[in-house]
Enzyme design. Structure first.
Site, PDB file in Angstrom:
ATOM      1  N   TYR A 192      -2.038   0.326   9.883  1.00 35.45           N
ATOM      2  CA  TYR A 192      -2.251  -0.349   8.598  1.00 35.45           C
ATOM      3  C   TYR A 192      -0.985  -0.245   7.732  1.00 35.45           C
ATOM      4  O   TYR A 192      -0.434  -1.251   7.278  1.00 35.45           O
ATOM      5  CB  TYR A 192      -3.462   0.260   7.886  1.00 35.45           C
ATOM      6  CG  TYR A 192      -3.604  -0.167   6.453  1.00 35.45           C
ATOM      7  CD1 TYR A 192      -3.822  -1.502   6.125  1.00 35.45           C
ATOM      8  CD2 TYR A 192      -3.495   0.765   5.414  1.00 35.45           C
ATOM      9  CE1 TYR A 192      -3.933  -1.897   4.801  1.00 35.45           C
ATOM     10  CE2 TYR A 192      -3.611   0.379   4.099  1.00 35.45           C
ATOM     11  CZ  TYR A 192      -3.830  -0.943   3.786  1.00 35.45           C
ATOM     12  OH  TYR A 192      -3.923  -1.332   2.483  1.00 35.45           O
ATOM     13  N   SER A 194       0.818  -1.216   0.000  1.00 34.06           N
ATOM     14  CA  SER A 194       0.000   0.000   0.000  1.00 34.06           C
ATOM     15  C   SER A 194       0.848   1.261   0.000  1.00 34.06           C
ATOM     16  O   SER A 194       1.952   1.280   0.574  1.00 34.06           O
ATOM     17  CB  SER A 194      -0.870   0.003   1.268  1.00 34.06           C
ATOM     18  OG  SER A 194      -1.474   1.250   1.437  1.00 34.06           O
ATOM     19  N   LYS A 213       1.870  -3.179   6.546  1.00 31.31           N
ATOM     20  CA  LYS A 213       2.215  -3.442   5.133  1.00 31.31           C
ATOM     21  C   LYS A 213       3.727  -3.282   4.924  1.00 31.31           C
ATOM     22  O   LYS A 213       4.352  -4.068   4.195  1.00 31.31           O
ATOM     23  CB  LYS A 213       1.444  -2.492   4.210  1.00 31.31           C
ATOM     24  CG  LYS A 213      -0.056  -2.770   4.148  1.00 31.31           C
ATOM     25  CD  LYS A 213      -0.359  -4.065   3.404  1.00 31.31           C
ATOM     26  CE  LYS A 213      -1.835  -4.323   3.271  1.00 31.31           C
ATOM     27  NZ  LYS A 213      -2.158  -5.572   2.586  1.00 31.31           N
TER      28      LYS A 213
END
Ligand code: UDP
Length: 317
Positions: A139, A115, A143
């Site tokens: 998040y 991402s 990643k």
């Protein structure tokens, strides 16, 4: 060639399944259906409804496979700030299990859904793969940790891998079993929220005082079909040991107000909206430098914001 698609019952994963099958690949799917939908799974695939936290589910899902496309994971920025332990456990722990099981099964090809959230607030635009990685939420941090884990796995155990860093994925594909569209609950993404906006329940514009041309945030939107095209090109490019990272976007940006304008012309009427405070964690502008994917993968996105909005609108029926 048989591919395991983790998260193959979700929005992006199910689109990958459809396109892979149309190109003659055989497909296994591993999905726990926590956010995916079993009705996204087509006939002709081997579906294991199971978890990345269960190594025997992974072992079963890997049977007969030559490569893995790994989409499964938690993907909401706000939720990741509230429940970081969930993101570290599912995203990082789950991928650790997947890599271990792939090694046990001697499967050495991996395409991973990374991402743009790995970069955080950019210093330079557009953002290249060499930009500093300073994620601003759990998040993005998970990643980034997975990308590092994959690099080590390639170095230590001969994995051939590509991490694809998505910017803003939008649009959808019409399959034989209907539109493979975003079905999140609650929906947080801009385009579906704009298209569902009503005067009784208008879409909120998160901030109109950003340092941009019209005061709203700018994002780089890429159509999910173009995105999956890049995955297949990346898969076909894997040859020798190593780990490559590619940004996937369009290379251009649209402001929130420009997305409203595109949606308004697709619908044929004004979109109701309400100016609201900024959303925590939002950078002002995110635009990808996609020149590496263009050069190395010979990839070029071909669907514009009008197609993304138009397909999403059609998918709502
Ligand atoms: N956004 C907005 N209203 C919404 C949803 C999103 O103004 O209901 C804005 C958001 O602040 C960001 C952009 O639209 O600037 C894209 O947000 P989205 O959640 O679609 O994707 P993200 O960039 O967070 O991955």
């Amino acid at each position: 060639m048989r591919i395991l698609v983790t998260g193959g019952a979700g929005y992006i994963g199910s689109t990958a399944v459809d396109i892979l099958m149309s190109q003659g690949f055989d497909v296994n799917i591993l999905d726990d259906c926590s956010t995916g939908h079993a009705d996204n799974v087509p006939a002709g695939t081997t579906f294991i409804q199971g978890s990345l936290l269960n190594t025997s589910d992974i072992g079963q899902a890997l049977k007969g496979c030559d490569a893995v496309m790994h989409f499964a994971g938690k993907s909401l920025v706000g939720e990741s700030v509230e429940k970081p332990e969930l993101y570290w456990s599912v995203n990082v722990g789950g991928t650790r299990n997947l890599l271990d099981e792939m090694r046990r099964a001697n499967i050495q090809k991996l395409i991973f859904s990374s991402s743009a959230a790995t970069y955080g607030e950019p210093e330079v635009l557009p953002i290249s793969e060499g930009a500093p990685t300073r994620p601003t939420n759990a998040y993005g941090a998970t990643k980034l940790a997975i990308d590092a884990m994959i690099t080590d796995e390639a170095r230590g155990h001969g994995l051939c891998a590509a991490s694809l860093r998505y910017f803003n994925v939008a649009g959808c594909l019409k399959s034989a079993r209907g539109w493979l569209t975003e079905r999140h609950n609650p929906e947080t993404h801009l385009i579906p929220n704009v298209l569902r906006s009503t005067s009784a329940n208008p879409v909120k514009i998160f901030g109109s005082d950003w340092p941009t041309k019209d005061g709203t945030c700018i994002r780089d939107y890429v159509h999910v079909v173009d995105l999956i095209d890049a995955h297949i090109k990346a898969l076909n490019s894997l040859g020798k040991t190593g780990h490559e990272i590619f940004n996937l976007g369009s290379g251009g940006g649209y402001s929130v107000r420009e997305v409203l304008a595109a949606s308004s012309s697709a619908i044929g009427k004004e979109i109701a909206f309400v100016d609201s405070p900024r959303r925590a964690g939002d950078p002002a502008v995110l635009i990808a430098d996609i020149s590496k994917a263009e050069r190395v993968l010979n990839w070029k996105p071909t669907r514009d914001i009008g197609a993304m909005v138009g397909d999403t609108l059609a998918s709502f029926g």
